[in-house]
Every structure is written in C-alpha cells, then in structure tokens.
Design a protein around this motif. Structure first.
Motif, short mmCIF file in Angstrom:
data_model
loop_
_atom_site.label_atom_id
_atom_site.label_comp_id
_atom_site.label_asym_id
_atom_site.label_seq_id
_atom_site.Cartn_x
_atom_site.Cartn_y
_atom_site.Cartn_z
N THR A 178 99.42 36.89 -1.01
CA THR A 178 100.38 37.86 -0.47
C THR A 178 101.30 38.30 -1.60
OG1 THR A 178 102.07 36.23 0.11
CG2 THR A 178 100.33 36.67 1.76
N TRP A 179 101.99 39.41 -1.39
CA TRP A 179 102.92 39.87 -2.41
C TRP A 179 104.08 38.89 -2.58
CZ3 TRP A 179 102.48 42.46 -6.54
CH2 TRP A 179 101.59 43.54 -6.63
N GLN A 180 104.49 38.23 -1.52
CA GLN A 180 105.57 37.24 -1.67
C GLN A 180 105.11 36.05 -2.51
OE1 GLN A 180 108.88 37.68 -0.71
NE2 GLN A 180 108.95 36.01 -2.21
N GLN A 181 103.86 35.63 -2.32
CA GLN A 181 103.32 34.57 -3.16
C GLN A 181 103.27 34.99 -4.62
OE1 GLN A 181 99.63 34.04 -0.94
NE2 GLN A 181 100.28 32.02 -0.20
N ALA A 183 105.26 37.16 -6.08
CA ALA A 183 106.63 37.17 -6.57
C ALA A 183 107.11 35.75 -6.87
CB ALA A 183 107.55 37.84 -5.55
N ASP A 184 106.77 34.80 -6.01
CA ASP A 184 107.17 33.41 -6.24
C ASP A 184 106.53 32.86 -7.51
OD1 ASP A 184 108.61 33.56 -3.89
OD2 ASP A 184 107.10 32.51 -2.68
N PHE A 221 102.61 47.14 3.02
CA PHE A 221 103.90 46.86 3.65
C PHE A 221 104.05 47.61 4.98
CE2 PHE A 221 105.25 44.65 -0.07
CZ PHE A 221 106.45 44.02 0.21
N GLN A 241 111.14 49.42 1.88
CA GLN A 241 111.02 47.98 1.64
C GLN A 241 110.00 47.70 0.54
OE1 GLN A 241 109.43 45.74 4.95
NE2 GLN A 241 110.07 43.75 4.10
N PHE A 245 110.90 46.15 -3.12
CA PHE A 245 110.22 44.93 -3.56
C PHE A 245 109.62 45.14 -4.95
CE2 PHE A 245 106.31 42.58 -4.15
CZ PHE A 245 106.69 41.28 -3.88
N LEU A 249 110.87 43.34 -8.36
CA LEU A 249 109.94 42.44 -9.03
C LEU A 249 109.79 42.78 -10.51
CD1 LEU A 249 107.92 40.10 -8.85
CD2 LEU A 249 106.20 41.74 -8.04
N VAL A 307 100.31 42.31 2.50
CA VAL A 307 101.39 41.91 3.40
C VAL A 307 100.91 42.03 4.84
CG1 VAL A 307 103.77 42.36 4.17
CG2 VAL A 307 103.18 42.60 1.75
#
Length: 457
Positions: A178-181, A183-184, A221, A241, A245, A249, A307
């Motif tokens: 995922t995009w959040q992964q 980014a992390d 998204f 959003q 993001f 990033l 996402v």
C-alpha cells in the motif's frame, strides 16, 4: 510526515547508462520522407533506442525479404509528436506509418486520421493478435470497436527498491504494498546510506512527467480528473488527499531537486545509490539490470502501490499506425506486422542481445527462455503489471474517457501540463497543494464545460 526538506542538487546525468540516439535523420539507405518509389514507404518515428535498433535492422532483414524500401524520419519525442499531429491532421499523405502512443491513437481514430487494421489482421493470422497482451489491444481499440494500432513495445509501472538496503534495515517489502506501507518504509530507510533518499518520485512539470505517476496515485486514492458526467473533480477530497500525500512524501523523504526530477533523474538516482526506492515505468528495469549497472542484482520489484483499488499501474505503448491518406497501406501493414512480430523480437535477441528486445507487448515474450535469462529479475513483475492495467476502469468510479495515467482527450496535454506546474510549485514550497488544485479545478472546469455542452448538444 517528519522533517520536511527539499534536497538541493542532482548528481550527474544518466546519459552514461542510456543509449544516445540521433536527433533527426533519414533511415540507412534512405533519404527521408517522399524519397522512395512506388515500392517504398515513409515512416515517421520517435528516436527511442528500440526504434534506432529497428532502423538499423530494416534494410538487411525487412527490405531484403520483401523488396519494400523504408525511408525513416526520426525525431525526438516532443518534435515527433508535433510533426505527426501536423501531418496526420492535414492528411497530406507524406508519411505512411507513424509511431503513436496509446494516448494519441483513440483520438486520431475518432478524427479518422488513421486507418483501422482489422481487415489486415483477418488476412494475416501469422501475426497472432491473440498473443498481444489484452490491455495493449484494449488501449489501441477505438470506441467503434476497431483496432488502430499495433504495439512495438509497452510498459506499466511498478515499485523498484534496493533489496540490500531494506534487508539491512530488517524490512520486507510486501509484493503488493500500500502507499502507506511505502511511506513507512521510506521513513525507515531515508539516510541509511550517506546521501540516500528514502524514495524518488517525479516532480518535474509535464502531463507525462509528474502526472504520470501522480495520476495513478489519485486513481487508487479514489480520485479522478473528471467523473462520468464530465464534472471536474481536481479539487475533490480524494484528489487532494492523494496529491497532499505525494507532495508530503517527496518533500520529506524524496530526492534532491525533486521539483526538477523526471524519469531520467530518478533513474540516475537509483543507479547511483542516491535513492532506496522509486515508483516509475517498468521499462527502467532493463537499465537497472544492464551489464555495468552498479545496482544490477540489487533491485527488487513490487507491484504499483495501492490504497482503494486492486492495482494501480499505468499503461503505455509506442505503437504503429497507418495514415488514412496513405496510398501504400498494404506495404505499410507488411512493415508493421514485421516490426511488431515475434520474429522481430527473435531477430533483436539474436543480433543485438535479449536485453534490447522491445518487450511488454506479447505474452510469448514472457515464456521465451532466452529472454528470461537476461530479464529474470523483472520479467514477471512487468508482465503482471501490464496484465493488471485496465485503461477503461482504472479507479473506483466510471470515467468519461480512456486512460490510467492520463485522460484520453486532446485537451489533457495542456490541462495536465498547466496543473503539473502548480503541483511542482507545491513540491518546491512555493504554494500549498490546496492552492495548486484550486487553480487546476478552474482549468479543468473549462474543459469539462466544453464536453458537457457537446453531450447536451
């Protein structure tokens, strides 16, 4: 995001890793358009390395076998797009074949500037249209259900990352992140080696630069440029959003000089060890894994991050089309059917090496063991990315036009480029994302109004 920064200088150039090509020239044995006789054709094409290989192989292999001479005019991308547009819109008939992308082909077909290929395919079963990857065929088929182009090579997008860097940090990249992964992970690997950014993302203005990757992020998204009723949605919450993001990033964990970085700059950053990850075109893998690349064997390949959608990779193909006004369509098809054939791929592999095969278009390429010997690291991820691309349904809502990383209307080149300038300025810290998209919405509303008026009329 944690610390925001804009890195300040690009390191070197990727020219040493990219094949240089002539800016504009006639074909070997030819003298430019209009120079041949009745048994010759004129081809106008982009100066990409795969095209230059084709140009060099044509006389010895295609012309010798068929007796059909080929006069090439070869130009840089921006120049060739302008020249093709002028030539085909006027239907002057000077060129028989041109290299067009899956952006132009549906538009040109609607304007009746290019000829359908269905009858030629029916008479030429050896070409094996069923072997062409379905998303490619779909993206080159117009609303009338007819096929107007054959791909020479194609690409999608995926996430490229330094396996050794992630391993040293104790990180396992999910095969479908995922995009959040992402980014992390970028936060954890940023600065792990001196001068290494967590990720490289395009920030350079241009509808085909920053908005190639960014529009795929918008799609997943839940956003879109236009909804099915031709209402502009550039300042809608989902579009905002996604853009916030992306901008956050790249500002926080991105490359040096991000507002000026495009495909070439990010390629160079990954090759030179200045970025741990990069989301971009599958076609980059051939350079990353080439002999002499300092990162050969160190790169992992994961699906385009998502996402809300099951996939998010883009779809792009340089393809061949025949000008409607051509008086040499039969010979033009013979050239196209050779240049996009399995036989031509074998020729390139045998003569020039399998790393130079114009791949990304045929299923059989990904079962060819000779090709897989040199492309083992990225062949399956590339095939999977292309196979999962859906230009007719790339997001969570119906769309009024084809396209994943673009909207397939003539106005998008100007619209996307203007809005990209605002978003690039947001990356540079010169305006907010909100202000960038409010300006973009006004431009998109002007385009939308024209299409609603046509629909109502």
């Amino acid at each position: 995001m944690a610390r925001a920064r804009i890195r300040v200088a690009l390191t070197g150039a990727a020219a040493a890793l990219l094949v240089a090509a002539p800016a504009g020239c006639a074909g070997w044995g030819g003298t430019g358009a209009g120079s041949g006789g009745a048994n010759s054709i004129d081809v106008l094409m982009v100066n990409n390395p795969q095209m230059i290989d084709l140009q060099r192989l044509t006389a010895e292999h295609f012309t010798r076998e068929t007796g059909i001479g080929v006069n090439f005019t070869v130009l840089p991308e921006n120049d060739v797009r302008d020249k093709i547009s002028q030539e085909f819109s006027s239907q002057a008939g000077q060129y028989d074949v041109a290299s067009l992308s899956n952006f132009e082909i549906p538009i040109y077909a609607k304007s009746k500037w290019i000829a359908p290929l269905d009858d030629y395919l029916a008479a030429d079963p050896e070409f094996d249209q069923a072997d062409i990857l379905p998303p490619m065929t779909g993206s080159l088929t117009a609303d009338d259900g007819k096929l107007y182009g054959e791909p020479f090579y194609g690409e999608s997008s995926f996430l490229m990352y330094r396996k050794d860097v992630l391993d040293a940090a104790g990180i396992t990249m999910p095969p479908r992140p995922t995009w959040q992964q992402v980014a992390d992970i970028a936060a954890r690997v940023d600065g792990r080696q001196p001068g290494m950014a967590g990720i490289c993302l395009r920030g350079q203005p241009g509808w085909g630069q920053i908005f190639a990757p960014l529009t795929t992020v918008v799609n997943t998204f839940g956003g879109t440029w236009f909804d099915a009723g031709w209402n502009a949605r550039v300042d809608a919450p989902e579009f905002r959003q996604a853009t916030e993001f992306y901008v956050d990033l790249v500002r926080t964990y991105g490359e040096t000089g991000a507002p000026q970085a495009g495909f070439t700059e990010c390629l160079n950053n990954l090759v030179q060890g200045n970025a741990a990850m990069w989301y971009d075109a599958t076609s980059a893998a051939g350079t990353l894994e080439a002999d002499g690349s300092p990162v050969k064997g160190r790169i992992g390949y994961a699906a385009a991050p998502v996402v809300r959608t099951p996939a998010s990779g883009w779809l792009y193909a340089w393809s061949w089309s025949i000008q409607q006004a051509s008086e040499k369509r039969d010979n033009a098809w013979k050239f196209i059917s050779w240049a996009s054939s399995k036989r031509y791929e074998q020729l390139v592999g045998d003569r020039l090496g399998w790393s130079r095969v114009p791949a990304g278009k045929r299923a059989s390429t990904y079962g060819n063991q000779e090709y897989l010997k040199v492309a083992a690291a990225f062949a399956e991820p590339t095939r999977d990315a292309i196979a999962s691309a859906d230009p007719r349904n790339p997001g969570v809502q119906p769309r009024p036009a084809l396209g994943i990383q673009f909207v397939d209307i003539p106005e998008f080149t100007d619209l996307g480029t203007q809005v990209s300038q605002y978003v690039s300025s947001a990356i540079a810290g010169q305006m907010s994302v909100g202000e960038a998209l409010e300006r973009g919405q006004r431009l998109a509303e002007d385009v939308a109004e024209r299409y609603r008026s046509r629909k109502e009329g």
